[in-house]
Motif scaffolding. Structure first.
Motif, mmCIF file in Angstrom:
data_model
loop_
_atom_site.group_PDB
_atom_site.id
_atom_site.type_symbol
_atom_site.label_atom_id
_atom_site.label_comp_id
_atom_site.label_asym_id
_atom_site.label_seq_id
_atom_site.Cartn_x
_atom_site.Cartn_y
_atom_site.Cartn_z
ATOM 1 N N TYR D 55 -13.445 0.009 -0.802
ATOM 2 C CA TYR D 55 -13.860 1.338 -1.273
ATOM 3 C C TYR D 55 -14.475 2.191 -0.171
ATOM 4 O O TYR D 55 -14.819 3.345 -0.400
ATOM 5 N N PRO D 255 -15.900 -5.521 -20.933
ATOM 6 C CA PRO D 255 -14.521 -5.525 -20.434
ATOM 7 C C PRO D 255 -13.619 -4.492 -21.111
ATOM 8 O O PRO D 255 -12.535 -4.210 -20.607
ATOM 9 N N VAL D 256 -14.046 -3.948 -22.215
ATOM 10 C CA VAL D 256 -13.260 -2.869 -22.824
ATOM 11 C C VAL D 256 -13.453 -1.574 -22.037
ATOM 12 O O VAL D 256 -12.600 -0.693 -22.043
ATOM 13 N N ARG D 257 -14.559 -1.484 -21.318
ATOM 14 C CA ARG D 257 -14.941 -0.240 -20.655
ATOM 15 C C ARG D 257 -14.747 -0.274 -19.141
ATOM 16 O O ARG D 257 -14.688 0.771 -18.500
ATOM 17 N N MET D 258 -14.640 -1.464 -18.547
ATOM 18 C CA MET D 258 -14.563 -1.546 -17.083
ATOM 19 C C MET D 258 -13.838 -2.816 -16.635
ATOM 20 O O MET D 258 -13.682 -3.762 -17.413
ATOM 21 N N GLY D 259 -13.440 -2.829 -15.369
ATOM 22 C CA GLY D 259 -12.768 -3.985 -14.795
ATOM 23 C C GLY D 259 -13.751 -4.962 -14.160
ATOM 24 O O GLY D 259 -14.955 -4.721 -14.122
ATOM 25 N N GLY D 260 -13.210 -6.057 -13.643
ATOM 26 C CA GLY D 260 -14.039 -7.130 -13.105
ATOM 27 C C GLY D 260 -14.814 -6.749 -11.862
ATOM 28 O O GLY D 260 -15.931 -7.240 -11.647
ATOM 29 N N SER D 261 -14.266 -5.867 -11.018
ATOM 30 C CA SER D 261 -15.011 -5.471 -9.824
ATOM 31 C C SER D 261 -16.218 -4.631 -10.221
ATOM 32 O O SER D 261 -17.333 -4.852 -9.734
ATOM 33 N N SER D 262 -16.004 -3.669 -11.106
ATOM 34 C CA SER D 262 -17.117 -2.835 -11.580
ATOM 35 C C SER D 262 -18.219 -3.705 -12.158
ATOM 36 O O SER D 262 -19.408 -3.505 -11.875
ATOM 37 N N GLU D 285 -16.713 4.809 -5.980
ATOM 38 C CA GLU D 285 -15.675 5.299 -6.881
ATOM 39 C C GLU D 285 -14.382 4.543 -6.656
ATOM 40 O O GLU D 285 -14.079 4.219 -5.513
ATOM 41 N N PRO D 286 -13.579 4.334 -7.703
ATOM 42 C CA PRO D 286 -13.727 4.819 -9.077
ATOM 43 C C PRO D 286 -14.353 3.763 -10.001
ATOM 44 O O PRO D 286 -14.030 3.731 -11.179
ATOM 45 N N GLN D 287 -15.235 2.953 -9.484
ATOM 46 C CA GLN D 287 -15.823 1.940 -10.359
ATOM 47 C C GLN D 287 -16.674 2.595 -11.456
ATOM 48 O O GLN D 287 -17.274 3.647 -11.246
ATOM 49 N N VAL D 288 -16.708 1.904 -12.609
ATOM 50 C CA VAL D 288 -17.466 2.386 -13.762
ATOM 51 C C VAL D 288 -18.874 1.798 -13.669
ATOM 52 O O VAL D 288 -19.019 0.587 -13.493
ATOM 53 N N PRO D 289 -19.928 2.626 -13.769
ATOM 54 C CA PRO D 289 -21.291 2.090 -13.657
ATOM 55 C C PRO D 289 -21.690 1.283 -14.892
ATOM 56 O O PRO D 289 -21.180 1.518 -15.994
#
Lengths: 308, 308, 308, 308
Positions: D55, D255-262, D285-289
């Motif tokens: 990133y 996991p419904v809202r974000m991926g494993g890296s986030s 970005e674009p990780q979900v907080p």
């Protein structure tokens, strides 16, 4: 009956209606066959993935084939899936379905085991050698986790091992390679397993289609097939797009709650139940049933397509 | 006999000797059982992946279980794989192997179909409900293309659905989560399916091991297990490394010519044949046989390990 | 120049000719652009997968874009790939290629990291927000190991985030969903990245095609596009089948010795060299070069297609 | 400084603290380095996957390496990731990080492109040839979608191309093959990238560990390493299990809202923020907080581990 060469047109993979106790509902199955034949389909494929073959016991598989072959009584060719992991197990199913009246068997690559092109070829050769009826290869990587290479299919076709291919891979370019490569081979039928690109497949030379959604709307697929055959591509596209819209019913099942088989087969059976063709929408274990709300969504798709 | 709680030690997945005609070689199977029990193994697992269960017909599966259970006659627990695609088909196998004398059944996640954690849980619950013997989960993503999540296994264990796990996933961290999470649960056995990290698995608390290579060198695995139990980790590591060296025999098959099952199972059977335990090294169709040259490589591995 | 809405026709992903030292061969690149424009293509796509963008340094990428944009000088739209792992890195490429004259940027889903639909949406939104030129989504699961869901693409298109889709997924059914779903959206272009099903894609409503093989035979693809636009489907199919035959050149590289990128890009560059368009057929490191024998096979394909 | 041969002990992959504007937070990064060195770690790995290297822009990568190498000032070896798709791009990063003071570079297999063992070998050879510092291979199939074969790693090690392996594959059996196969090779370091099986890896002969969770609890991993080195396996196992419990913080993200890296990197940074090491828990970005609630779960894991 002898398998037509080539086999053309619409060959629905016949759903397997179940009772609430998850036994084969023979009366509903016969009604489903009538529903399909009345629409003018060109053959029937029992014990495919859409038929929940993976969920049926050997006894249930036999009953399904006997019921359909007996009810059709030679008016249409009946293809039967012999879905199992390896050659010896597949051969047992071949014996069973041909005794029950199947006119051809539909065979996947080996699965569960780690396989190899050389083993896949050996598998098809051995099955064909010992099968009293023609063998159609079933390319379904989403289930068996191997893609049948086009050149392998063509080599087996040229040797007379394979009488056809049902391509459920979603890879139209690979399918095209088989279609064009087998053009000279009488006795080889290239069938698409897609619901969504039947017009594309027929336009590039496919012989026919095996769409699961044809259980729900056989008239639509027969119409689509006839429009393609007469080269009326604009109306064919419109019909195909209508069917693509209808196919969205397979997405009503909540993916947090169930897998793709539960959602897709659940929607087909809900639709058949709503249309009055089968008595009970139950799917086999361990599939998760659609909720009441999800079933109402299926009804809306049917209504939108003028099917209710 | 009742399954020990927990089941500990070495539980080889028993190879299925075949005749040149690919029928079960009952005499060789009994000799193989004797070869294993003489080494002091703690249980036997028939109809697993190493047993070529995916290649055996229902009749052959029944014969294998009857033969082994009959020959063992309660001296050791006999676990039986009931490998099939979905719940109804697995339940048929459960009925068959328990009638034939199995003391526990080993069950994978559904395969061929597109599955889901909720469906996997439902599958194990239904099988356990209807099985007269304990159910052990079989985590083998290379075959079924789904990994059993550790929290799902632990939830089913806590509910008494599962009596154990055979972990052939290669994911030691996930296995550790099951081992530590199930520590308070009497009646749950955590077994590794690895040949290559048995010492690691036992060190972190596994109850036992189900290594395919134990067909070839059961004494080695029994020795390894005993060294681990006494905390003699240095000698355990040396023994494990020796067995890792021996395991390289599974790589003698040419990958251009055959797949991993043919190569691995072919090597085990060639070794058993070379060691005089079984009469014929044939593997089931459509596996590709090892060449003469490849078989000689297997012999070298045996010689190197002092097994010939 | 402003990107046409929609962008239609043939938009080749331009190969990047290299010197024997693996530097960008500017003179050959200009000749390649002339070769393509002379055939009547409708746009150019630099820094795509076929352009070996994954192998070019940032300096080389800049030089390629400047060279092509400068040479084209506004006669055709120039799209530029900004292939990198995540948003911040992609934005650096956006700044670079737009400074160098690109008329649109082509953006994949994040890769290397474990991603998620919510993160993919966020990625495209952030890139579009900060890009001075339109953003086209690049669906290429074979490279990034994620498939762009059709409903996500359509939602971003409806919001004005995406100006188009280049679909290199091979999934014609999913592409069709985008094509039909975006029909009302002016300013959205649906482009297929396939070499082998351009006729199918155009028949179902695609705006254009981005076929790597158009480097080798741009006239063929322009002809195919024109036949499709006039509804001459029979001749279109024949032209497409001829191009499918030519595409088999990508299979001449020995799979035991090299991977698919080496084989495919190696064949395209060998063909361009044999046709006299570029000076040197070298591919970037660490790709494995074609052998002399393999290059001769490429020549045979060219001769068979009347291109030598 | 010269890389120790072998490099042993705990080498954390250093997180990259960011400001709310997603710029590198140099002050926090220095504090994080102090936090790690105070715990007694044996080296630092910047620009790895845990560092969000995927990133970071090139400018940010340079700043990170300069900051850490400058702050460490030769007290510890600094390894730097040079994560990019292919050889030419990786070589640019090698030049950058070695200019900034890195003592070794960590190199993955090519990604994005379809690769091949021969190309992977060529890649490592070319990078090693042109790198002024030792090259460590980074096996991380979850990111690059290729597993480095053990025999390839060993062949490159024997040729002096590779100075080590950081194995983040989760495949302990494959790692063991490298560990035992490289035993005679001075100058080769086998490092596990696992957080969860460090004791297992050290027991079978690994030189050291590169656990992402060591950012959060470096004392725990140093303690674990020392216990393993003294052969105190029971206490090592207890310490490892405590760390496994702490690692569960990486599962708090929905996991419904974000991926494993986030989820994973978000948890590490939330923990570092909660422990007062870094000023801001933002991920790139674009990780979900993480949500407030999810952050509170992280706090509970810290409290449970006595770290707050």
């Amino acid at each position: 009956m002898t398998l037509p060469t080539p086999l053309t047109g619409v060959v629905p993979p016949v759903c397997t209606p179940l009772t609430p106790d998850r036994e084969v509902d023979v009366a509903s199955l016969r009604r489903l066959v009538d529903h399909l034949t009345a629409a003018g389909v060109d053959g029937l494929f029992v014990l495919g993935s859409t038929s929940e073959a993976a969920y049926l016991t050997d006894g249930q598989r036999r009953l399904v084939t006997e019921t359909v072959a007996g009810h059709v009584a030679g008016r249409l060719p009946v293809l039967a899936g012999v879905i199992d992991m390896t050659t010896p197990r597949v051969l047992d199913h071949v014996a069973s379905v041909t005794a029950a009246g199947a006119d051809a068997v539909v065979v996947t690559a080996p699965f569960y085991t780690r396989t190899h092109p050389a083993e896949i070829a050996r598998h098809f050769r051995l099955v064909a050698e010992r099968s009293p009826v023609p063998v159609i290869a079933y390319d379904i990587p989403v289930a068996v986790h191997t893609k049948l290479p086009a050149d392998l299919v063509l080599a087996l076709a040229a040797d007379g091992v394979l009488a056809g291919l049902k391509d459920s891979s979603g890879d139209l370019a690979g399918f095209r390679e088989v279609v064009t490569g087998s053009r000279g081979l009488t006795g080889f039928s290239a069938l698409t397993g897609s619901e969504l690109t039947v017009d594309s497949a027929l336009a590039l030379g496919a012989d026919g289609a095996v769409p699961g959604l044809a259980n729900v709307d056989p008239d639509g697929y027969v119409r689509l097939d006839r429009l393609c055959r007469t080269g009326d591509w604009d109306r064919a596209r419109a019909e195909q797009e209508r069917l693509c819209g209808l196919f969205r019913m397979t997405g009503v099942g909540d993916p947090v709650r169930m897998g793709g088989s539960s959602a897709g087969l659940g929607a087909f059976k809900a639709a058949l139940h709503l249309r009055g063709v089968i008595d009970c929408p139950a799917t086999a274990e361990p599939q998760v049933p659609l909720s009441q709300e999800e079933t109402e969504c299926v009804a809306k798709y049917l209504a939108g397509a003028g099917l209710m």
